[in-house]
Write a protein that holds these residues in place. Structure first.
Motif, PDB file in Angstrom:
ATOM      1  N   SER A  61       0.850  -1.198   0.000  1.00  0.00           N
ATOM      2  CA  SER A  61       0.000   0.000   0.000  1.00  0.00           C
ATOM      3  C   SER A  61       0.884   1.246   0.000  1.00  0.00           C
ATOM      4  O   SER A  61       2.097   1.172   0.273  1.00  0.00           O
ATOM      5  CB  SER A  61      -0.865   0.002   1.265  1.00  0.00           C
ATOM      6  OG  SER A  61      -0.041   0.315   2.374  1.00  0.00           O
ATOM      7  N   CYS A  93       4.031  -4.228  -8.929  1.00  0.00           N
ATOM      8  CA  CYS A  93       3.178  -3.109  -8.526  1.00  0.00           C
ATOM      9  C   CYS A  93       3.962  -2.070  -7.713  1.00  0.00           C
ATOM     10  O   CYS A  93       4.796  -1.372  -8.262  1.00  0.00           O
ATOM     11  CB  CYS A  93       1.973  -3.652  -7.774  1.00  0.00           C
ATOM     12  SG  CYS A  93       0.575  -2.537  -7.850  1.00  0.00           S
ATOM     13  N   THR A 105       0.977  10.025  -4.692  1.00  0.00           N
ATOM     14  CA  THR A 105      -0.228   9.410  -4.118  1.00  0.00           C
ATOM     15  C   THR A 105      -1.470  10.237  -4.476  1.00  0.00           C
ATOM     16  O   THR A 105      -1.365  11.366  -4.981  1.00  0.00           O
ATOM     17  CB  THR A 105      -0.137   9.365  -2.581  1.00  0.00           C
ATOM     18  OG1 THR A 105      -0.211  10.734  -2.096  1.00  0.00           O
ATOM     19  CG2 THR A 105       1.162   8.731  -2.114  1.00  0.00           C
ATOM     20  N   ALA A 123      -1.069   8.556  -8.963  1.00  0.00           N
ATOM     21  CA  ALA A 123      -2.299   7.859  -8.559  1.00  0.00           C
ATOM     22  C   ALA A 123      -3.516   8.562  -9.158  1.00  0.00           C
ATOM     23  O   ALA A 123      -3.570   9.789  -9.227  1.00  0.00           O
ATOM     24  CB  ALA A 123      -2.406   7.835  -7.037  1.00  0.00           C
ATOM     25  N   GLU A 126      -9.836   6.536  -9.466  1.00  0.00           N
ATOM     26  CA  GLU A 126     -10.364   5.160  -9.471  1.00  0.00           C
ATOM     27  C   GLU A 126      -9.205   4.158  -9.417  1.00  0.00           C
ATOM     28  O   GLU A 126      -8.177   4.377 -10.079  1.00  0.00           O
ATOM     29  CB  GLU A 126     -11.160   4.904 -10.776  1.00  0.00           C
ATOM     30  CG  GLU A 126     -12.289   5.902 -11.029  1.00  0.00           C
ATOM     31  CD  GLU A 126     -13.361   5.818  -9.959  1.00  0.00           C
ATOM     32  OE1 GLU A 126     -13.829   6.883  -9.517  1.00  0.00           O
ATOM     33  OE2 GLU A 126     -13.679   4.690  -9.537  1.00  0.00           O
ATOM     34  N   ARG A 127      -9.371   3.099  -8.638  1.00  0.00           N
ATOM     35  CA  ARG A 127      -8.347   2.050  -8.664  1.00  0.00           C
ATOM     36  C   ARG A 127      -8.527   1.221  -9.932  1.00  0.00           C
ATOM     37  O   ARG A 127      -9.664   1.039 -10.408  1.00  0.00           O
ATOM     38  CB  ARG A 127      -8.461   1.148  -7.419  1.00  0.00           C
ATOM     39  CG  ARG A 127      -8.115   1.857  -6.142  1.00  0.00           C
ATOM     40  CD  ARG A 127      -7.989   0.883  -4.982  1.00  0.00           C
ATOM     41  NE  ARG A 127      -6.788   0.046  -5.058  1.00  0.00           N
ATOM     42  CZ  ARG A 127      -5.575   0.459  -4.724  1.00  0.00           C
ATOM     43  NH1 ARG A 127      -5.387   1.700  -4.321  1.00  0.00           N
ATOM     44  NH2 ARG A 127      -4.524  -0.342  -4.806  1.00  0.00           N
ATOM     45  N   ILE A 129      -8.567  -2.219 -11.230  1.00  0.00           N
ATOM     46  CA  ILE A 129      -8.701  -3.539 -10.577  1.00  0.00           C
ATOM     47  C   ILE A 129      -9.271  -4.530 -11.583  1.00  0.00           C
ATOM     48  O   ILE A 129     -10.182  -4.205 -12.354  1.00  0.00           O
ATOM     49  CB  ILE A 129      -9.677  -3.452  -9.379  1.00  0.00           C
ATOM     50  CG1 ILE A 129      -9.182  -2.444  -8.349  1.00  0.00           C
ATOM     51  CG2 ILE A 129      -9.877  -4.831  -8.721  1.00  0.00           C
ATOM     52  CD1 ILE A 129     -10.152  -2.230  -7.179  1.00  0.00           C
ATOM     53  N   ASN A 209      -4.466  -4.501  -9.022  1.00  0.00           N
ATOM     54  CA  ASN A 209      -5.235  -3.648  -8.106  1.00  0.00           C
ATOM     55  C   ASN A 209      -4.316  -2.500  -7.697  1.00  0.00           C
ATOM     56  O   ASN A 209      -3.499  -2.620  -6.795  1.00  0.00           O
ATOM     57  CB  ASN A 209      -5.671  -4.428  -6.868  1.00  0.00           C
ATOM     58  CG  ASN A 209      -6.514  -3.560  -5.936  1.00  0.00           C
ATOM     59  OD1 ASN A 209      -6.470  -2.340  -6.015  1.00  0.00           O
ATOM     60  ND2 ASN A 209      -7.286  -4.196  -5.061  1.00  0.00           N
ATOM     61  N   HIS A 210      -4.422  -1.410  -8.417  1.00  0.00           N
ATOM     62  CA  HIS A 210      -3.525  -0.270  -8.139  1.00  0.00           C
ATOM     63  C   HIS A 210      -4.205   1.045  -8.470  1.00  0.00           C
ATOM     64  O   HIS A 210      -5.034   1.096  -9.375  1.00  0.00           O
ATOM     65  CB  HIS A 210      -2.226  -0.413  -8.931  1.00  0.00           C
ATOM     66  CG  HIS A 210      -2.411  -0.635 -10.421  1.00  0.00           C
ATOM     67  ND1 HIS A 210      -2.171   0.341 -11.357  1.00  0.00           N
ATOM     68  CD2 HIS A 210      -2.801  -1.725 -11.133  1.00  0.00           C
ATOM     69  CE1 HIS A 210      -2.388  -0.146 -12.579  1.00  0.00           C
ATOM     70  NE2 HIS A 210      -2.796  -1.395 -12.471  1.00  0.00           N
ATOM     71  N   SER A 211      -3.827   2.089  -7.725  1.00  0.00           N
ATOM     72  CA  SER A 211      -4.346   3.416  -8.078  1.00  0.00           C
ATOM     73  C   SER A 211      -3.335   4.135  -8.962  1.00  0.00           C
ATOM     74  O   SER A 211      -3.694   5.057  -9.691  1.00  0.00           O
ATOM     75  CB  SER A 211      -4.609   4.241  -6.814  1.00  0.00           C
ATOM     76  OG  SER A 211      -3.384   4.424  -6.113  1.00  0.00           O
ATOM     77  N   TYR A 250       2.420  -5.004 -13.099  1.00  0.00           N
ATOM     78  CA  TYR A 250       1.317  -4.805 -12.161  1.00  0.00           C
ATOM     79  C   TYR A 250       0.623  -6.115 -11.815  1.00  0.00           C
ATOM     80  O   TYR A 250      -0.346  -6.125 -11.060  1.00  0.00           O
ATOM     81  CB  TYR A 250       0.314  -3.802 -12.758  1.00  0.00           C
ATOM     82  CG  TYR A 250       0.673  -2.372 -12.424  1.00  0.00           C
ATOM     83  CD1 TYR A 250       1.143  -1.489 -13.377  1.00  0.00           C
ATOM     84  CD2 TYR A 250       0.569  -1.920 -11.104  1.00  0.00           C
ATOM     85  CE1 TYR A 250       1.499  -0.189 -13.055  1.00  0.00           C
ATOM     86  CE2 TYR A 250       0.922  -0.621 -10.768  1.00  0.00           C
ATOM     87  CZ  TYR A 250       1.382   0.238 -11.740  1.00  0.00           C
ATOM     88  OH  TYR A 250       1.740   1.524 -11.402  1.00  0.00           O
TER      89      TYR A 250
END
Ligand code: GLN
Length: 301
Positions: A61, A93, A105, A123, A126-127, A129, A209-211, A250
């Motif tokens: 994270s 990631c 971020t 970032a 929306e993520r 995913i 799953n990443h922003s 990723y």
């Protein structure tokens, strides 16, 4: 024969079972009678990159990334030298993002990266995913990367530029992904031929799953070309990166059990750096190959 695999920050960067990549590499060593030695290194631990063959950095994270970045920055010079000398690195990631210039971020804080790779991450709201299928980018797979950027220009946080150009002369032609040259090149590199999926598997599958939206600068090649999912930024169809023996992606899942051909490429490159030309073929990994193909069918159905 021995391959030393270092899991960096296993206590901090291990999202979505990324440690499974370590298990897969160690297993694929043992199936060949190669000693796969796993060592773990975290904050403040001594680490000499000259004594390892594969460095693995998993996902995490934003909070974990900011916790470890100062420790990572202290290792920058030695890691940069080791990469230029051929160290094999797999970054997933967050571990991938940290190899670049910075990770900005959602709150606008810039977490500085190592700056070893000419890429940066911003970032988004929306993520990104979901399941991912990427066709292997022949310019970055199974041969020394041409260094000719397949992603022309540089994308940026506004998403401009960076469109993938394919076709002759760009070192990136989708047409050859499914062709044998990709497999032949990979086969040439791993020496293990079809037994390890190289030459059969021309895709990468996984879960993202990443922003962060990652943009590759000049001279970097995406490892894959998105067929299903978002990839680096959801705009330029690139997924991951390859620079020398550094692979960023990723794809969680974990990545390597479902992508035996990539696992074997990492092992082959690690052995080649130690003067061992050919990775012994694995006796039978049809199960892994069938699992990969079943996942592709399921993602596309
Ligand atoms: N924190 C980073 C992001 O959200 C990386 C996430 C991850 O490693 N899955 O983009």
């Amino acid at each position: 024969m021995k391959i030393t695999i270092c899991h960096l920050y296993p206590d901090l960067l291990d999202l979505y079972g990324d440690r499974g990549n370590i298990l897969a590499l160690a297993a694929r060593c043992s199936w060949r009678g190669i000693e796969g030695l796993v060592q773990r290194s975290s904050l403040g631990d001594p680490l000499d990159f000259r004594h390892i063959d594969i460095l693995f950095i998993g996902g995490g994270s934003d909070r974990e990334q900011s916790i470890l970045v100062n420790d990572l920055k202290r290792r920058e010079t030695e890691l940069r030298e080791a990469i230029e000398e051929g160290l094999v690195v797999l970054g997933i990631c967050g571990g991938y993002q940290l190899l670049g210039q910075y990770y900005q971020t959602g709150g606008g804080d810039k977490i500085p990266g190592l700056g070893i790779l000419n890429l940066w991450t911003v970032a988004g709201r929306e993520r990104l995913i979901g399941n991912v299928i990427a066709d292997l980018n022949p310019a970055a797979w199974g041969q020394e990367p041409t260094g000719e950027a397949a992603v022309r220009g540089t994308g940026n946080s506004e998403g401009r530029g960076g469109g993938l150009q394919t076709g002759p002369g760009t070192g990136c032609s989708l047409g050859s992904v499914a062709g044998t040259d990709n497999g032949a090149a990979a086969k040439a590199e791993t020496g293990s031929g079809a037994a390890s999926g190289s030459g059969i598997l021309t895709t990468l599958v996984g879960f993202e799953n990443h922003s962060g939206r990652t943009y590759l600068g000049e001279g970097l090649l995406p490892l894959g070309l998105i067929r299903h999912g978002y990839g680096n930024n959801g705009q330029d169809q690139g997924e991951g990166v390859r620079y020398r023996n550094v692979f960023g992606t990723y794809l969680h899942g974990p990545l390597l059990p479902k992508n035996p051909h990539l696992a074997d490429l990492l092992l082959a490159l690690a052995l080649r750096r130690r003067g061992v030309a050919v990775l012994p073929a694995v006796l039978d990994d049809r199960l892994e190959i069938r699992a990969h193909q079943a996942v592709v069918r399921r993602f596309l159905s």
